[in-house]
Scaffold this motif. Structure first.
Motif, PDB file in Angstrom:
ATOM      1  N   ARG A   1      -5.386  -1.777  -7.271  1.00 21.18           N
ATOM      2  CA  ARG A   1      -6.264  -0.680  -7.684  1.00 21.18           C
ATOM      3  C   ARG A   1      -5.744   0.642  -7.151  1.00 21.18           C
ATOM      4  O   ARG A   1      -4.878   0.685  -6.258  1.00 21.18           O
ATOM      5  CB  ARG A   1      -7.692  -0.915  -7.198  1.00 21.18           C
ATOM      6  N   VAL A   2      -6.317   1.717  -7.683  1.00 20.23           N
ATOM      7  CA  VAL A   2      -6.048   3.078  -7.244  1.00 20.23           C
ATOM      8  C   VAL A   2      -7.180   3.526  -6.329  1.00 20.23           C
ATOM      9  O   VAL A   2      -8.355   3.293  -6.617  1.00 20.23           O
ATOM     10  CB  VAL A   2      -5.943   4.033  -8.456  1.00 20.23           C
ATOM     11  N   PHE A   3      -6.834   4.147  -5.213  1.00 17.24           N
ATOM     12  CA  PHE A   3      -7.813   4.782  -4.320  1.00 17.24           C
ATOM     13  C   PHE A   3      -7.560   6.291  -4.357  1.00 17.24           C
ATOM     14  O   PHE A   3      -6.503   6.755  -3.930  1.00 17.24           O
ATOM     15  CB  PHE A   3      -7.666   4.278  -2.886  1.00 17.24           C
ATOM     16  N   ASP A   4      -8.533   7.046  -4.867  1.00 15.41           N
ATOM     17  CA  ASP A   4      -8.350   8.500  -4.948  1.00 15.41           C
ATOM     18  C   ASP A   4      -9.381   9.266  -4.132  1.00 15.41           C
ATOM     19  O   ASP A   4      -9.457  10.497  -4.231  1.00 15.41           O
ATOM     20  CB  ASP A   4      -8.379   8.958  -6.403  1.00 15.41           C
ATOM     21  N   GLU A   5     -10.167   8.567  -3.327  1.00 18.19           N
ATOM     22  CA  GLU A   5     -11.151   9.217  -2.458  1.00 18.19           C
ATOM     23  C   GLU A   5     -10.838   8.911  -0.997  1.00 18.19           C
ATOM     24  O   GLU A   5     -10.408   7.810  -0.657  1.00 18.19           O
ATOM     25  CB  GLU A   5     -12.568   8.742  -2.793  1.00 18.19           C
ATOM     26  N   ASN A   6     -11.049   9.900  -0.152  1.00 19.67           N
ATOM     27  CA  ASN A   6     -10.840   9.747   1.298  1.00 19.67           C
ATOM     28  C   ASN A   6      -9.429   9.273   1.621  1.00 19.67           C
ATOM     29  O   ASN A   6      -9.223   8.439   2.511  1.00 19.67           O
ATOM     30  CB  ASN A   6     -11.861   8.770   1.888  1.00 19.67           C
ATOM     31  N   VAL A   7      -8.460   9.796   0.895  1.00 18.90           N
ATOM     32  CA  VAL A   7      -7.063   9.445   1.140  1.00 18.90           C
ATOM     33  C   VAL A   7      -6.540  10.273   2.301  1.00 18.90           C
ATOM     34  O   VAL A   7      -6.700  11.497   2.329  1.00 18.90           O
ATOM     35  CB  VAL A   7      -6.211   9.680  -0.123  1.00 18.90           C
ATOM     36  N   LYS A   8      -5.913   9.614   3.246  1.00 21.60           N
ATOM     37  CA  LYS A   8      -5.427  10.292   4.440  1.00 21.60           C
ATOM     38  C   LYS A   8      -4.266  11.229   4.107  1.00 21.60           C
ATOM     39  O   LYS A   8      -3.313  10.854   3.438  1.00 21.60           O
ATOM     40  CB  LYS A   8      -4.984   9.261   5.485  1.00 21.60           C
ATOM     41  N   GLU A   9      -4.370  12.443   4.583  1.00 21.72           N
ATOM     42  CA  GLU A   9      -3.291  13.412   4.416  1.00 21.72           C
ATOM     43  C   GLU A   9      -2.320  13.329   5.594  1.00 21.72           C
ATOM     44  O   GLU A   9      -2.719  13.063   6.727  1.00 21.72           O
ATOM     45  CB  GLU A   9      -3.858  14.828   4.307  1.00 21.72           C
TER      46      GLU A   9
ATOM     47  N   THR B   1       0.871  -1.172   0.000  1.00 22.78           N
ATOM     48  CA  THR B   1       0.000   0.000   0.000  1.00 22.78           C
ATOM     49  C   THR B   1       0.907   1.222   0.000  1.00 22.78           C
ATOM     50  O   THR B   1       1.699   1.408   0.924  1.00 22.78           O
ATOM     51  CB  THR B   1      -0.924   0.030   1.227  1.00 22.78           C
ATOM     52  N   ILE B   2       0.803   2.023  -1.055  1.00 17.57           N
ATOM     53  CA  ILE B   2       1.690   3.172  -1.214  1.00 17.57           C
ATOM     54  C   ILE B   2       0.849   4.438  -1.167  1.00 17.57           C
ATOM     55  O   ILE B   2      -0.019   4.655  -2.012  1.00 17.57           O
ATOM     56  CB  ILE B   2       2.477   3.107  -2.530  1.00 17.57           C
ATOM     57  N   ASN B   3       1.119   5.250  -0.159  1.00 14.23           N
ATOM     58  CA  ASN B   3       0.391   6.503   0.043  1.00 14.23           C
ATOM     59  C   ASN B   3       1.234   7.672  -0.459  1.00 14.23           C
ATOM     60  O   ASN B   3       2.345   7.904   0.023  1.00 14.23           O
ATOM     61  CB  ASN B   3       0.059   6.685   1.527  1.00 14.23           C
ATOM     62  N   PHE B   4       0.702   8.374  -1.456  1.00 18.40           N
ATOM     63  CA  PHE B   4       1.353   9.566  -1.999  1.00 18.40           C
ATOM     64  C   PHE B   4       0.592  10.799  -1.522  1.00 18.40           C
ATOM     65  O   PHE B   4      -0.642  10.822  -1.520  1.00 18.40           O
ATOM     66  CB  PHE B   4       1.349   9.537  -3.530  1.00 18.40           C
ATOM     67  N   GLN B   5       1.320  11.831  -1.164  1.00 20.56           N
ATOM     68  CA  GLN B   5       0.708  13.073  -0.720  1.00 20.56           C
ATOM     69  C   GLN B   5       0.557  14.082  -1.861  1.00 20.56           C
ATOM     70  O   GLN B   5      -0.277  14.974  -1.783  1.00 20.56           O
ATOM     71  CB  GLN B   5       1.537  13.682   0.420  1.00 20.56           C
ATOM     72  N   ALA B   6       1.369  13.953  -2.909  1.00 21.26           N
ATOM     73  CA  ALA B   6       1.264  14.863  -4.052  1.00 21.26           C
ATOM     74  C   ALA B   6       1.655  14.095  -5.313  1.00 21.26           C
ATOM     75  O   ALA B   6       2.854  13.924  -5.566  1.00 21.26           O
ATOM     76  CB  ALA B   6       2.163  16.087  -3.856  1.00 21.26           C
ATOM     77  N   PRO B   7       0.662  13.589  -6.061  1.00 16.13           N
ATOM     78  CA  PRO B   7      -0.781  13.767  -5.869  1.00 16.13           C
ATOM     79  C   PRO B   7      -1.278  12.942  -4.691  1.00 16.13           C
ATOM     80  O   PRO B   7      -0.645  11.950  -4.305  1.00 16.13           O
ATOM     81  CB  PRO B   7      -1.367  13.256  -7.180  1.00 16.13           C
ATOM     82  N   LEU B   8      -2.414  13.337  -4.141  1.00 14.17           N
ATOM     83  CA  LEU B   8      -2.981  12.650  -2.987  1.00 14.17           C
ATOM     84  C   LEU B   8      -3.722  11.405  -3.472  1.00 14.17           C
ATOM     85  O   LEU B   8      -4.855  11.480  -3.948  1.00 14.17           O
ATOM     86  CB  LEU B   8      -3.920  13.585  -2.228  1.00 14.17           C
ATOM     87  N   VAL B   9      -3.057  10.256  -3.368  1.00 13.82           N
ATOM     88  CA  VAL B   9      -3.629   9.007  -3.881  1.00 13.82           C
ATOM     89  C   VAL B   9      -2.962   7.826  -3.182  1.00 13.82           C
ATOM     90  O   VAL B   9      -1.806   7.919  -2.752  1.00 13.82           O
ATOM     91  CB  VAL B   9      -3.420   8.909  -5.411  1.00 13.82           C
ATOM     92  N   ASN B  10      -3.710   6.751  -3.046  1.00 11.75           N
ATOM     93  CA  ASN B  10      -3.167   5.485  -2.560  1.00 11.75           C
ATOM     94  C   ASN B  10      -3.156   4.475  -3.695  1.00 11.75           C
ATOM     95  O   ASN B  10      -4.099   4.397  -4.484  1.00 11.75           O
ATOM     96  CB  ASN B  10      -4.018   4.908  -1.415  1.00 11.75           C
ATOM     97  N   VAL B  11      -2.095   3.698  -3.757  1.00 14.42           N
ATOM     98  CA  VAL B  11      -2.000   2.586  -4.701  1.00 14.42           C
ATOM     99  C   VAL B  11      -1.889   1.301  -3.888  1.00 14.42           C
ATOM    100  O   VAL B  11      -1.063   1.201  -2.982  1.00 14.42           O
ATOM    101  CB  VAL B  11      -0.773   2.749  -5.619  1.00 14.42           C
ATOM    102  N   PHE B  12      -2.734   0.338  -4.228  1.00 14.43           N
ATOM    103  CA  PHE B  12      -2.715  -0.962  -3.541  1.00 14.43           C
ATOM    104  C   PHE B  12      -2.381  -2.051  -4.544  1.00 14.43           C
ATOM    105  O   PHE B  12      -2.905  -2.078  -5.657  1.00 14.43           O
ATOM    106  CB  PHE B  12      -4.082  -1.249  -2.909  1.00 14.43           C
ATOM    107  N   LEU B  13      -1.506  -2.982  -4.136  1.00 11.81           N
ATOM    108  CA  LEU B  13      -1.117  -4.117  -4.962  1.00 11.81           C
ATOM    109  C   LEU B  13      -1.009  -5.349  -4.087  1.00 11.81           C
ATOM    110  O   LEU B  13      -0.567  -5.267  -2.938  1.00 11.81           O
ATOM    111  CB  LEU B  13       0.232  -3.862  -5.637  1.00 11.81           C
ATOM    112  N   THR B  14      -1.410  -6.480  -4.632  1.00  9.44           N
ATOM    113  CA  THR B  14      -1.272  -7.721  -3.879  1.00  9.44           C
ATOM    114  C   THR B  14      -0.995  -8.859  -4.841  1.00  9.44           C
ATOM    115  O   THR B  14      -1.392  -8.819  -6.016  1.00  9.44           O
ATOM    116  CB  THR B  14      -2.524  -8.019  -3.031  1.00  9.44           C
ATOM    117  N   GLY B  15      -0.288  -9.872  -4.365  1.00  7.85           N
ATOM    118  CA  GLY B  15       0.056 -10.990  -5.230  1.00  7.85           C
ATOM    119  C   GLY B  15       0.329 -12.255  -4.443  1.00  7.85           C
ATOM    120  O   GLY B  15       0.725 -12.214  -3.274  1.00  7.85           O
ATOM    121  N   ASP B  16       0.091 -13.368  -5.103  1.00  9.97           N
ATOM    122  CA  ASP B  16       0.331 -14.694  -4.533  1.00  9.97           C
ATOM    123  C   ASP B  16       1.421 -15.354  -5.374  1.00  9.97           C
ATOM    124  O   ASP B  16       1.202 -15.675  -6.546  1.00  9.97           O
ATOM    125  CB  ASP B  16      -0.965 -15.514  -4.586  1.00  9.97           C
ATOM    126  N   ASN B  17       2.591 -15.549  -4.794  1.00 13.11           N
ATOM    127  CA  ASN B  17       3.701 -16.102  -5.558  1.00 13.11           C
ATOM    128  C   ASN B  17       3.491 -17.567  -5.924  1.00 13.11           C
ATOM    129  O   ASN B  17       4.139 -18.075  -6.839  1.00 13.11           O
ATOM    130  CB  ASN B  17       5.012 -15.954  -4.769  1.00 13.11           C
TER     131      ASN B  17
END
Length: 267
Positions: A106-114, A82-98
């Protein structure tokens, strides 16, 4: 929790080879991500998701870094970033099973914590062990920089990510007795030419597929606790609601009747 839907093994997927640079004691994972990016865009289209171009570009770089990382890790690992960016304000989530090679996100662009810093969270489960979480701060909007920072601080070894072409990326990771002068001086051109300038030994090939595994049964299970506690709040007088998978954003229509039946079976 109901079983996930397994990936289709007839899908050719993305082949990611790993190689060892013998005289330098470093591992290299490299791939052209064109096919995986196509599968990602097909998923977006099917689920009517349209991330902002800036967010989409960040996600693709993060996806490439995540897959290269997974390709260089043991096969019995489940990983999530889970990668939280402040500029731009967005979260990126990734998951995988080796074990299966399934990756999604997916991208989360709503209600992202500042907050004051960008944050990189890595969750890892190996085999039947307990989940382990790492968290590091990083600077700037590039997920490749974030992943390198994660390696340095949490993995306690160096990693270098390179974009070698429009959709081709490589990861070089430090191993014991690595030639650090060579490692730190690496450039994209040097990584492209490794096969001709260094003794490179093939290790293995991993196959990765865009696949979440979510299904209707798992979405019913996600909603069941709220249904038991406050069904009126959940449905608000409607007979059907829409829920998106928290991992990949896939849309599911859940009827009140189906959820009531599911909850009743669990009692």
């Amino acid at each position: 929790m109901p079983e996930i839907t397994p990936p289709n093994l007839n899908d050719a997927g993305l082949n990611v080879p790993t190689k060892f640079v013998r005289s330098r004691n470093a591992l290299v994972a490299r791939a052209d991500f064109s096919d995986l990016f196509v599968d990602y865009y097909l998923h977006l289209s099917a689920q009517q998701m349209k991330p902002a171009p800036e967010h989409d570009a960040i996600f693709k770089r993060a996806l490439a870094a995540f897959v290269l990382h997974a390709a260089s890790r043991p096969r019995n690992e489940l990983t999530a970033w889970t990668i939280n960016f402040q500029a731009p304000l967005v979260n990126v989530f990734l998951t995988g099973d080796n074990e299966t090679g399934a990756v999604t996100g997916r991208v989360f662009d709503e209600n992202v914590k500042e907050g004051p810093d960008n944050l990189f969270y890595a969750d890892l489960v190996r085999g039947r062990g307990e989940k382990r979480r790492s968290a590091v701060t990083f600077a700037g909007p590039d997920p490749l920089v974030a992943a390198e920072r994660f390696y340095t601080q949490s993995e306690q070894r160096g990693a270098r990510f390179f974009q070698l072409g429009e959709e081709e990326f490589a990861l070089v990771t430090e191993h014991p007795d690595c030639d650090l002068a060579w490692f730190n001086a690496l450039t994209g051109d040097a990584v492209r030419d490794l096969e001709t300038t260094e003794t490179v030994v093939p290790l293995e090939q991993r196959v990765f597929r865009w696949h979440c595994g979510c299904n209707q049964a798992r979405m019913l299970e996600v909603l069941a606790p709220t249904m038991r506690q406050d069904p009126e709040e959940l449905f608000g007088g409607d007979e059907k609601i829409e829920i998106r998978c928290p991992r990949c954003g896939a849309r599911y229509a859940i009827t009140r009747e189906a959820l009531e039946a599911h909850v009743g079976q669990k009692q």
